[in-house]
Design an enzyme around this catalytic site. Structure first.
Site, PDB file in Angstrom:
ATOM      1  N   HIS A 185       8.331  -7.675   3.937  1.00 34.79           N
ATOM      2  CA  HIS A 185       8.661  -7.646   2.532  1.00 34.79           C
ATOM      3  C   HIS A 185       8.005  -6.600   1.658  1.00 34.79           C
ATOM      4  O   HIS A 185       7.121  -6.864   1.825  1.00 34.79           O
ATOM      5  CB  HIS A 185       8.836  -9.333   1.585  1.00 34.79           C
ATOM      6  CG  HIS A 185       8.832  -9.696   0.624  1.00 34.79           C
ATOM      7  ND1 HIS A 185       8.587  -8.275  -0.468  1.00 34.79           N
ATOM      8  CD2 HIS A 185       9.844 -10.398   0.369  1.00 34.79           C
ATOM      9  CE1 HIS A 185       9.575  -9.171  -1.601  1.00 34.79           C
ATOM     10  NE2 HIS A 185      10.277 -10.024  -1.197  1.00 34.79           N
ATOM     11  N   GLY A 186       8.713  -5.307   1.165  1.00 40.21           N
ATOM     12  CA  GLY A 186       8.098  -5.051   0.882  1.00 40.21           C
ATOM     13  C   GLY A 186       7.889  -5.263  -0.872  1.00 40.21           C
ATOM     14  O   GLY A 186       7.332  -3.422  -1.129  1.00 40.21           O
ATOM     15  N   ASP A 187       8.150  -5.703  -1.122  1.00 38.44           N
ATOM     16  CA  ASP A 187       7.811  -6.030  -2.433  1.00 38.44           C
ATOM     17  C   ASP A 187       7.191  -7.162  -3.345  1.00 38.44           C
ATOM     18  O   ASP A 187       7.644  -7.549  -4.125  1.00 38.44           O
ATOM     19  CB  ASP A 187       8.899  -6.045  -3.825  1.00 38.44           C
ATOM     20  CG  ASP A 187       8.852  -5.342  -5.200  1.00 38.44           C
ATOM     21  OD1 ASP A 187       8.118  -5.059  -5.996  1.00 38.44           O
ATOM     22  OD2 ASP A 187      10.181  -5.660  -5.969  1.00 38.44           O
ATOM     23  N   LEU A 188       6.205  -7.784  -3.012  1.00 37.91           N
ATOM     24  CA  LEU A 188       5.086  -8.906  -3.040  1.00 37.91           C
ATOM     25  C   LEU A 188       4.466  -8.687  -3.763  1.00 37.91           C
ATOM     26  O   LEU A 188       3.649  -7.655  -4.512  1.00 37.91           O
ATOM     27  CB  LEU A 188       4.524  -9.084  -2.001  1.00 37.91           C
ATOM     28  CG  LEU A 188       5.374  -9.833  -0.312  1.00 37.91           C
ATOM     29  CD1 LEU A 188       4.552  -9.792   0.437  1.00 37.91           C
ATOM     30  CD2 LEU A 188       5.813 -10.868  -0.523  1.00 37.91           C
ATOM     31  N   ASN A 225       7.461 -11.842  -7.708  1.00 37.76           N
ATOM     32  CA  ASN A 225       8.475 -12.857  -6.529  1.00 37.76           C
ATOM     33  C   ASN A 225       8.481 -13.165  -6.070  1.00 37.76           C
ATOM     34  O   ASN A 225       8.358 -12.904  -4.822  1.00 37.76           O
ATOM     35  CB  ASN A 225       8.453 -10.929  -5.859  1.00 37.76           C
ATOM     36  CG  ASN A 225      10.150 -10.047  -6.194  1.00 37.76           C
ATOM     37  OD1 ASN A 225      10.892 -10.443  -7.466  1.00 37.76           O
ATOM     38  ND2 ASN A 225       9.667  -8.719  -5.543  1.00 37.76           N
TER      39      ASN A 225
END
Length: 117
Positions: A81-84, A88
């Protein structure tokens, strides 16, 4: 990050990678078009609220789930996951599971990158 059919596919892959027993929930995507993504609503609270009101043991469980989740993404699945960030990541109402949103940005590492980690 605004390619909603790609995000739908990412959600399916994350759900396949994380069983309900893992302590991590990704919403179930139902339908996507280039403009709309419809997914399940997960009853949850903000991570900051859960940590401030949860017991020490519940907070430790959440921390372990988050660490296991990230390590699994990096070293087992190679689908990250690139937007932790806290916006989120929510917590289920019973404080037992992390709920992870916004799977539009993901990354996979090259074998050499994984080895270096």
């Amino acid at each position: 990050q605004l390619d909603l059919p790609v995000e739908r596919g990412n959600l399916h892959k994350f759900r396949a990678n994380f069983s309900p027993e893992s302590g991590v929930i990704f919403p179930l995507p139902f339908l996507s078009t280039p403009d709309i993504l419809i997914e399940s609503f997960e009853e949850s609270v903000l991570l900051s609220d859960a940590v401030s009101t949860g017991s020490v043991e519940a907070n430790k469980r959440l921390a372990r789930a988050g660490i296991r989740m990230f390590l699994k993404m990096v070293f087992e699945d190679n689908f990250i996951h690139g937007d932790l960030h806290p916006g989120n990541m929510l917590v289920s109402r019973d404080h037992s599971k992390l709920v992870v949103l916004d799977a539009g940005m993901t990354i996979s590492l090259q074998p050499e990158q994984q080895r270096m980690l």
